[in-house]
Write a protein that holds these residues in place. Structure first.
Motif, PDB file in Angstrom:
ATOM      1  N   ASP A 156      43.598  44.175  33.206  1.00 22.29           N
ATOM      2  CA  ASP A 156      43.178  42.754  32.532  1.00 22.29           C
ATOM      3  C   ASP A 156      41.788  43.406  31.678  1.00 22.29           C
ATOM      4  O   ASP A 156      42.140  42.978  30.532  1.00 22.29           O
ATOM      5  CB  ASP A 156      42.758  41.822  33.776  1.00 22.29           C
ATOM      6  CG  ASP A 156      42.145  40.733  33.047  1.00 22.29           C
ATOM      7  OD1 ASP A 156      42.283  40.478  31.661  1.00 22.29           O
ATOM      8  OD2 ASP A 156      41.751  39.817  33.609  1.00 22.29           O
ATOM      9  N   THR A 157      40.859  43.851  32.048  1.00 23.81           N
ATOM     10  CA  THR A 157      39.639  43.989  31.283  1.00 23.81           C
ATOM     11  C   THR A 157      39.480  45.357  30.733  1.00 23.81           C
ATOM     12  O   THR A 157      38.355  45.448  29.911  1.00 23.81           O
ATOM     13  CB  THR A 157      38.356  43.474  32.191  1.00 23.81           C
ATOM     14  OG1 THR A 157      38.089  44.552  33.215  1.00 23.81           O
ATOM     15  CG2 THR A 157      38.375  42.190  32.557  1.00 23.81           C
ATOM     16  N   ASP A 202      42.209  44.076  37.966  1.00 22.66           N
ATOM     17  CA  ASP A 202      41.081  43.883  36.842  1.00 22.66           C
ATOM     18  C   ASP A 202      40.902  45.008  36.159  1.00 22.66           C
ATOM     19  O   ASP A 202      40.709  44.897  34.626  1.00 22.66           O
ATOM     20  CB  ASP A 202      39.747  44.124  37.795  1.00 22.66           C
ATOM     21  CG  ASP A 202      38.508  43.877  36.676  1.00 22.66           C
ATOM     22  OD1 ASP A 202      38.253  42.661  36.205  1.00 22.66           O
ATOM     23  OD2 ASP A 202      37.453  44.752  36.590  1.00 22.66           O
ATOM     24  N   HIS A 226      44.340  31.632  32.924  1.00 16.08           N
ATOM     25  CA  HIS A 226      43.765  31.777  31.324  1.00 16.08           C
ATOM     26  C   HIS A 226      44.779  32.884  30.658  1.00 16.08           C
ATOM     27  O   HIS A 226      45.261  32.526  29.710  1.00 16.08           O
ATOM     28  CB  HIS A 226      42.488  32.942  31.494  1.00 16.08           C
ATOM     29  CG  HIS A 226      41.865  33.544  30.179  1.00 16.08           C
ATOM     30  ND1 HIS A 226      41.322  32.551  29.361  1.00 16.08           N
ATOM     31  CD2 HIS A 226      42.175  34.561  29.592  1.00 16.08           C
ATOM     32  CE1 HIS A 226      41.068  33.114  28.048  1.00 16.08           C
ATOM     33  NE2 HIS A 226      41.305  34.456  28.404  1.00 16.08           N
ATOM     34  N   ILE A 227      45.217  33.988  31.428  1.00 16.40           N
ATOM     35  CA  ILE A 227      46.159  34.849  30.613  1.00 16.40           C
ATOM     36  C   ILE A 227      47.570  33.957  30.423  1.00 16.40           C
ATOM     37  O   ILE A 227      48.117  34.122  29.207  1.00 16.40           O
ATOM     38  CB  ILE A 227      46.462  36.026  31.608  1.00 16.40           C
ATOM     39  CG1 ILE A 227      45.331  36.862  31.768  1.00 16.40           C
ATOM     40  CG2 ILE A 227      47.836  36.904  31.001  1.00 16.40           C
ATOM     41  CD1 ILE A 227      45.489  37.955  32.988  1.00 16.40           C
ATOM     42  N   PHE A 285      48.463  42.700  29.836  1.00 17.47           N
ATOM     43  CA  PHE A 285      48.339  41.387  30.811  1.00 17.47           C
ATOM     44  C   PHE A 285      49.573  41.162  31.675  1.00 17.47           C
ATOM     45  O   PHE A 285      49.373  40.503  32.550  1.00 17.47           O
ATOM     46  CB  PHE A 285      48.033  40.438  29.805  1.00 17.47           C
ATOM     47  CG  PHE A 285      46.546  40.391  29.189  1.00 17.47           C
ATOM     48  CD1 PHE A 285      45.408  40.321  29.848  1.00 17.47           C
ATOM     49  CD2 PHE A 285      46.632  40.518  27.692  1.00 17.47           C
ATOM     50  CE1 PHE A 285      44.136  40.514  29.173  1.00 17.47           C
ATOM     51  CE2 PHE A 285      45.218  40.797  27.118  1.00 17.47           C
ATOM     52  CZ  PHE A 285      44.139  40.716  27.899  1.00 17.47           C
ATOM     53  N   TYR A 345      47.468  40.634  39.981  1.00 20.31           N
ATOM     54  CA  TYR A 345      47.057  39.366  40.457  1.00 20.31           C
ATOM     55  C   TYR A 345      47.890  38.647  41.581  1.00 20.31           C
ATOM     56  O   TYR A 345      47.212  38.210  42.661  1.00 20.31           O
ATOM     57  CB  TYR A 345      46.467  38.499  39.359  1.00 20.31           C
ATOM     58  CG  TYR A 345      45.136  38.938  38.660  1.00 20.31           C
ATOM     59  CD1 TYR A 345      44.117  39.210  39.254  1.00 20.31           C
ATOM     60  CD2 TYR A 345      45.198  39.163  37.227  1.00 20.31           C
ATOM     61  CE1 TYR A 345      42.884  39.599  38.677  1.00 20.31           C
ATOM     62  CE2 TYR A 345      43.963  39.287  36.284  1.00 20.31           C
ATOM     63  CZ  TYR A 345      43.038  39.762  37.251  1.00 20.31           C
ATOM     64  OH  TYR A 345      41.691  40.090  36.416  1.00 20.31           O
ATOM     65  N   GLU A 358      41.019  40.295  22.947  1.00 19.97           N
ATOM     66  CA  GLU A 358      39.928  40.719  24.041  1.00 19.97           C
ATOM     67  C   GLU A 358      39.458  41.936  23.736  1.00 19.97           C
ATOM     68  O   GLU A 358      38.437  42.423  24.117  1.00 19.97           O
ATOM     69  CB  GLU A 358      40.929  40.697  25.353  1.00 19.97           C
ATOM     70  CG  GLU A 358      41.251  39.055  25.992  1.00 19.97           C
ATOM     71  CD  GLU A 358      40.159  38.296  26.123  1.00 19.97           C
ATOM     72  OE1 GLU A 358      38.824  39.118  26.318  1.00 19.97           O
ATOM     73  OE2 GLU A 358      40.036  37.107  26.190  1.00 19.97           O
ATOM     74  N   GLN A 371      42.202  32.080  38.537  1.00 18.90           N
ATOM     75  CA  GLN A 371      41.569  31.639  37.403  1.00 18.90           C
ATOM     76  C   GLN A 371      42.094  32.605  36.207  1.00 18.90           C
ATOM     77  O   GLN A 371      42.490  32.074  35.015  1.00 18.90           O
ATOM     78  CB  GLN A 371      39.969  31.769  37.332  1.00 18.90           C
ATOM     79  CG  GLN A 371      39.053  31.411  36.031  1.00 18.90           C
ATOM     80  CD  GLN A 371      37.628  31.804  36.280  1.00 18.90           C
ATOM     81  OE1 GLN A 371      37.274  32.118  37.264  1.00 18.90           O
ATOM     82  NE2 GLN A 371      36.915  31.507  34.966  1.00 18.90           N
ATOM     83  N   ARG A 372      41.993  33.759  36.484  1.00 16.04           N
ATOM     84  CA  ARG A 372      42.576  34.798  35.310  1.00 16.04           C
ATOM     85  C   ARG A 372      44.136  34.510  35.261  1.00 16.04           C
ATOM     86  O   ARG A 372      44.300  34.703  34.025  1.00 16.04           O
ATOM     87  CB  ARG A 372      42.474  36.324  35.958  1.00 16.04           C
ATOM     88  CG  ARG A 372      40.918  36.604  35.843  1.00 16.04           C
ATOM     89  CD  ARG A 372      40.210  36.501  34.582  1.00 16.04           C
ATOM     90  NE  ARG A 372      40.839  37.238  33.464  1.00 16.04           N
ATOM     91  CZ  ARG A 372      40.491  37.007  32.178  1.00 16.04           C
ATOM     92  NH1 ARG A 372      39.629  36.129  31.926  1.00 16.04           N
ATOM     93  NH2 ARG A 372      41.056  37.732  31.047  1.00 16.04           N
TER      94      ARG A 372
END
Length: 311
Positions: A6-7, A3, A41-42, A12, A19, A57, A37-38
């Protein structure tokens, strides 16, 4: 760790690695669905070595959040996103960024929002992000109070989105209803102005007229407050209730004054026909004036109540 990559760091490649490690080492863990899910998306926007995804992002999550209340700084953020789209027009993320821009413009600049939606439709017609753009153009005009343009845009959207026909037709009817409401506002202001001029041009206007109208207004206000209190839950806010009661009471007072001014000469006339005509003119004029003022009061205080009388 995934995370954070990612955020927070927008790294990524490392985020994907962590992940996947989470899923491998804790396959039954509660965070596995989120990790999957992530990853999806990535991976969907991994083109150009994550460059557009990383920049967008960061802009959306950090810069825009900090600067959205400052109009000048916010415009610089939007300009940066537009440059990003121009730099990576073939990126799978480009239509996502275009839709985000259009949605952000929609609140403050409907013309730019419409232009952004139209660009989305023109450049990325086959992407899912543009599927509702024709409808969004109409909704943008509607939210901006430009109902004529909204109707035209919704009718155009009907050809492109037949599966949304019921929703679009409902929006067209709402826009047309609001067009009628605005026209009624102009008519009511005209009526109020003409009645006011007629009353002011009529003399004399003795003091008892003002006192009688004030008493009538106060009496109606008391009655309306008592009735409104019994159904107070039906009002959007207490301020709306107070505003409507006072507006209706004032309309009664002004209408009473108008009737008294216009019809005062019938008392001195010996001609029965003239007396009846004067009285009818005074009463009908006051009633029309009252309805005009009442409509304006509801429209400006809380126009949604007009639905009660199918307006």
């Amino acid at each position: 760790i995934a995370d954070i990559y990612d955020t927070r760091l927008f790294d990524f490649e490392n985020a994907l690695s962590w992940y996947n490690r989470l899923i491998f080492e804790y396959p039954t863990g509660s965070l596995v669905p989120l990790a999957n899910q992530r990853i999806r998306h990535i991976s969907a926007y991994a083109d150009d070595n994550y460059a557009p995804l990383s920049r967008f992002e960061r802009i959306r999550s950090v810069e825009f959040s900090r600067k959205k209340e400052d109009a000048a700084a916010r415009d610089k953020v939007f300009a940066e996103v537009e440059r990003l789209i121009n730099d990576y027009p073939q990126s799978r993320l480009a239509p996502v960024m275009q839709l985000w821009l259009a949605n952000q413009y929609r609140a403050d600049d409907p013309d730019r929002a419409v232009a952004a939606y139209e660009r989305l439709l023109a450049v990325y017609p086959d992407r899912s992000e543009s599927s509702d753009a024709a409808f969004d153009i109409g909704a943008t005009y509607y939210d901006a109070g430009r109902y004529g343009q909204a109707v035209a845009a919704f009718r155009k959207a009907l050809d492109e989105l037949p599966e949304l026909a019921d929703t679009i037709n409902a929006q067209i009817l709402r826009a047309q209803r609001n067009i009628r409401r605005v026209r009624m506002v102009y008519v009511c202001w005209g009526i109020a102005g003409l009645c006011g001029i007629a009353a002011l041009a009529t003399r004399p206007r003795p003091t008892w007229m003002w006192l009688g109208c004030a008493v009538a207004s106060a009496a109606v206000a008391a009655i309306l407050y008592a009735a409104a209190w019994l159904i107070r839950e039906q009002f959007a806010t207490s301020a709306v209730m107070h505003s409507l009661v006072m507006a209706f009471a004032a309309a009664v007072g002004l209408s009473t004054w108008l009737a008294a001014v216009i019809g005062q000469k019938w008392r001195r006339s010996e001609n029965a026909r003239y007396k009846a005509a004067a009285l009818l003119t005074a009463v009908s004029g006051a009633l029309i004036f009252y309805l005009a003022i009442a409509y304006l009061a509801v429209y400006y205080v809380y126009e949604h109540y007009l639905i009660i009388v199918n307006l």
